[in-house]
Design a protein around this motif. Structure first.
Motif, PDB file in Angstrom:
ATOM      1  N   ASP A  53      35.514  54.658  48.989  1.00 43.02           N
ATOM      2  CA  ASP A  53      35.481  54.137  50.359  1.00 43.02           C
ATOM      3  C   ASP A  53      36.811  54.232  51.090  1.00 43.02           C
ATOM      4  O   ASP A  53      36.921  53.838  52.248  1.00 43.02           O
ATOM      5  N   GLY A  54      37.833  54.754  50.391  1.00 44.95           N
ATOM      6  CA  GLY A  54      39.134  54.907  51.039  1.00 44.95           C
ATOM      7  C   GLY A  54      39.923  53.626  51.165  1.00 44.95           C
ATOM      8  O   GLY A  54      40.987  53.588  51.796  1.00 44.95           O
ATOM      9  N   GLY A  55      39.411  52.538  50.573  1.00 44.88           N
ATOM     10  CA  GLY A  55      40.109  51.263  50.653  1.00 44.88           C
ATOM     11  C   GLY A  55      41.458  51.316  49.952  1.00 44.88           C
ATOM     12  O   GLY A  55      41.586  51.908  48.885  1.00 44.88           O
ATOM     13  N   LEU A  56      42.462  50.705  50.584  1.00 43.23           N
ATOM     14  CA  LEU A  56      43.805  50.724  50.032  1.00 43.23           C
ATOM     15  C   LEU A  56      43.943  49.773  48.851  1.00 43.23           C
ATOM     16  O   LEU A  56      43.402  48.667  48.854  1.00 43.23           O
ATOM     17  N   GLY A  57      44.680  50.206  47.840  1.00 39.26           N
ATOM     18  CA  GLY A  57      45.009  49.341  46.714  1.00 39.26           C
ATOM     19  C   GLY A  57      46.343  48.664  46.974  1.00 39.26           C
ATOM     20  O   GLY A  57      46.805  48.591  48.110  1.00 39.26           O
ATOM     21  N   HIS A  72      46.475  42.369  44.405  1.00 40.09           N
ATOM     22  CA  HIS A  72      45.838  43.626  43.996  1.00 40.09           C
ATOM     23  C   HIS A  72      46.023  43.859  42.499  1.00 40.09           C
ATOM     24  O   HIS A  72      45.093  44.294  41.807  1.00 40.09           O
ATOM     25  N   GLU A  83      39.061  39.066  47.289  1.00 39.53           N
ATOM     26  CA  GLU A  83      38.908  37.901  48.173  1.00 39.53           C
ATOM     27  C   GLU A  83      38.936  36.584  47.401  1.00 39.53           C
ATOM     28  O   GLU A  83      39.261  35.531  47.963  1.00 39.53           O
ATOM     29  N   PHE A 107      44.564  54.162  46.467  1.00 39.13           N
ATOM     30  CA  PHE A 107      43.421  53.951  47.342  1.00 39.13           C
ATOM     31  C   PHE A 107      42.152  54.365  46.607  1.00 39.13           C
ATOM     32  O   PHE A 107      42.197  55.128  45.628  1.00 39.13           O
ATOM     33  N   ASP A 108      41.015  53.825  47.039  1.00 40.07           N
ATOM     34  CA  ASP A 108      39.717  54.074  46.423  1.00 40.07           C
ATOM     35  C   ASP A 108      39.140  55.385  46.937  1.00 40.07           C
ATOM     36  O   ASP A 108      39.013  55.588  48.151  1.00 40.07           O
ATOM     37  N   SER A 130      43.714  41.521  40.637  1.00 42.10           N
ATOM     38  CA  SER A 130      42.321  41.930  40.838  1.00 42.10           C
ATOM     39  C   SER A 130      41.946  43.065  39.897  1.00 42.10           C
ATOM     40  O   SER A 130      40.880  43.039  39.264  1.00 42.10           O
TER      41      SER A 130
END
Length: 352
Positions: A173-177, A199, A210, A169-170, A202
């Motif tokens: 921002d807490g975004g999941l990988g 992922h 996206e 995760f980041d 990316s």
């Protein structure tokens, strides 16, 4: 070893065709992703000509090898190892995922399929010690993180005793990988790996997630007896359903918990039923790759191009020819000469 039963007949032959709209839109695309097959012979010329069907003149010979073999004939990621005359290991043919894509260009040229290669191997008493299959799912029948949650709640009925997973995760921002689930042990004869391919791509190529879209990958890795049985079944059935159903569905099944009945009677989850039901639509199609010097070209681009550009700008400013002189006066190694020969050759020239 659990007996693999034959699924219903279907025409799922390994046909390598041009990538068209129909193939792109198929939700599930599968491919041979790794091969390791041994032969109890020291006749390297025979194996190259009658099994691999590649001309030795276009392969690079190295006086070293892996796994205890003493030498190698290779064409990029297609490798044929040979042992000493008193070593009963004989010959090993190995292809990585990229090697499989490259080999498909030769199969296509010969108007052959993977089934023909498997048949050549078995007829020449080859023993498959590893056979991998990768399935790309761009419809994403299920979310890998959600599948992990079901497994952690005990909603996965499996022949495997244990599973493992990883994720990221980041910190900003807490975004999941990406999330990866492993079924079984890497040391076992059957091992499954489900992960979020979008992922991975990316992060690898620094492309916004996206832009890649939804993309799961399911990898099936078979060794020794499991690999040999699977390959022989493919030769007989020419039916990828056999591999998909009997490896995936026989080893793992996701269910929905029901407190009113014991776990063994829990019903299969609809998301899993839909996925398994559509496995019969799998196409063993992938785009052949005839690029045999991409690794060196990428190294040049990433490591040398900035310096070359600097010298070029100096040449422009001073009216000198340092860069072109360096290139013209450079001497290629034997390996680079061979790479150039392969690049300039027609595929038809390289096959036997």
């Amino acid at each position: 070893m659990t007996e693999l039963q034959i699924p219903p007949h279907a025409n799922r032959g390994v046909v390598i065709v041009k990538e068209d709209k129909e193939n792109i839109e198929k939700p599930l695309i599968s491919m041979v992703d790794y091969i390791r097959v041994t032969f109890k012979t020291h006749d390297i010329d025979y194996i190259l000509e009658n099994v691999v069907h590649l001309r030795k003149d276009y392969m690079t010979e190295k006086s070293s090898g892996f796994y205890g073999y003493i030498g190698t004939f290779e064409l990029d990621q297609i490798k044929v190892f040979y042992s000493a005359l008193d070593d009963n290991r004989g010959i090993l043919v190995e292809m990585s995922g990229k090697g499989c894509r490259q080999f498909e260009s030769f199969l296509k040229c010969r108007k052959k399929t993977w089934f023909d290669f498997f048949q050549d191997c078995i007829e020449n008493k080859g023993t498959f010690t590893r056979f991998d299959l990768a399935i790309d799912d761009k419809r994403t029948y299920f979310s890998i993180p959600e599948l992990l949650k079901k497994a952690q709640k005990g909603e996965c009925i499996s022949r495997f005793r244990k599973s493992d997973f990883n994720g990221s995760f980041d910190l900003v921002d807490g975004g999941l990988g990406g999330t990866t689930i492993y079924f079984g042990s890497k040391k076992s004869e059957a091992y499954l790996c489900f992960y979020e391919k979008n992922h991975e791509q990316s992060e690898k190529y620094n492309i916004p997630l996206e832009e890649i879209g939804e993309w799961n990958r399911y990898e099936l890795r078979l060794k020794n007896d499991r690999a040999q049985v699977a390959v022989k079944a493919l030769i007989t059935q020419k039916n990828l359903t056999y591999i998909a159903l009997k490896i995936i569905n026989n080893y793992v099944r996701f269910v929905d918990a029901d407190e009113n009945i014991t776990r063994e009677y829990w019903k299969t989850s609809p998301l899993w039923s839909e996925f398994i039901g559509d496995v019969e639509k799998l196409s063993l199609y992938t785009k052949p790759d005839a690029d045999f010097y991409r690794k060196s070209r990428n190294w040049l681009q990433n490591s040398c191009a900035p310096t070359m550009k600097m010298v070029l700008e100096v040449d422009k400013h001073l009216g000198s020819t340092d860069l072109s002189d360096m290139i013209l006066n450079a001497e290629m190694s034997d390996k680079q000469e061979k790479m150039l020969e392969v690049f300039l050759a027609e595929i038809t020239d390289m096959v036997v």
